[in-house]
Design an enzyme around this catalytic site. Sequence first.
Site, PDB file in Angstrom:
ATOM      1  N   HIS A 197       0.830  -1.190   0.000  1.00  0.00           N
ATOM      2  CA  HIS A 197       0.000   0.000   0.000  1.00  0.00           C
ATOM      3  C   HIS A 197       0.876   1.257   0.000  1.00  0.00           C
ATOM      4  CE1 HIS A 197      -3.778  -2.148   1.766  1.00  0.00           C
ATOM      5  NE2 HIS A 197      -3.353  -2.675   0.620  1.00  0.00           N
ATOM      6  N   GLU A 244       0.795   3.855   1.893  1.00  0.00           N
ATOM      7  CA  GLU A 244       1.238   4.223   3.238  1.00  0.00           C
ATOM      8  C   GLU A 244       2.428   3.369   3.660  1.00  0.00           C
ATOM      9  OE1 GLU A 244      -3.347   4.445   3.137  1.00  0.00           O
ATOM     10  OE2 GLU A 244      -1.769   3.191   2.303  1.00  0.00           O
ATOM     11  N   CYS A 294      -6.187   1.405   5.440  1.00  0.00           N
ATOM     12  CA  CYS A 294      -6.773   0.144   5.906  1.00  0.00           C
ATOM     13  C   CYS A 294      -6.232  -0.146   7.311  1.00  0.00           C
ATOM     14  CB  CYS A 294      -6.412  -0.993   4.947  1.00  0.00           C
ATOM     15  SG  CYS A 294      -4.690  -1.523   5.062  1.00  0.00           S
ATOM     16  N   CYS A 345      -2.363  -0.798   7.473  1.00  0.00           N
ATOM     17  CA  CYS A 345      -1.599   0.453   7.425  1.00  0.00           C
ATOM     18  C   CYS A 345      -1.796   1.264   8.703  1.00  0.00           C
ATOM     19  CB  CYS A 345      -2.003   1.268   6.200  1.00  0.00           C
ATOM     20  SG  CYS A 345      -1.469   0.514   4.650  1.00  0.00           S
TER      21      CYS A 345
END
Length: 161
Positions: free
Chosen positions: A86, A88, A114, A117
Amino acid sequence: MSAKGQVKRRLSWDEYFMKMAHLVAKRSTCLRRHVGAVLVKDKRIIATGYNGAPKGLPHCIDIGRCLREELGVPSGQRHELCRGLHAEQNCLIQAAVFGVSTRGATLYTTTYPCVICAKMLINAEIAEVVYDADYEDPLAKELFQQAGIKIRRFHVDPDDP
């Protein structure tokens, strides 16, 4: 002044960093969703990240397939069934690779993080998350709240010239 005689408004710091996050998202190699993240400390960008495969590995756009799509995995479930990281996560990893502290930083992201993260951002001691698009992950919201991390949705006042 602009051609119409109006004074041009300077971008706020939030607008500036969120526009940067959207620009970073354009590097995404995911076939499902393009997400960008910018980590900021003292009004300086310390790291950026977008969603895509680990360094040196083929990206989904390169191989032309998405495992999650093929398996019919709904958004927000079974995150491990993806070859990509991801935005992040890539942002935090970039800061780690270059030895930059994330403690007290603000993360600007195009999409609400999410739960995976969120846990990483909490342990990285991020102080604030500013997001543009919502993403339903109630556990992420609960963990951010319990950790005392400030969360706010990006907003531009449409009446502000």
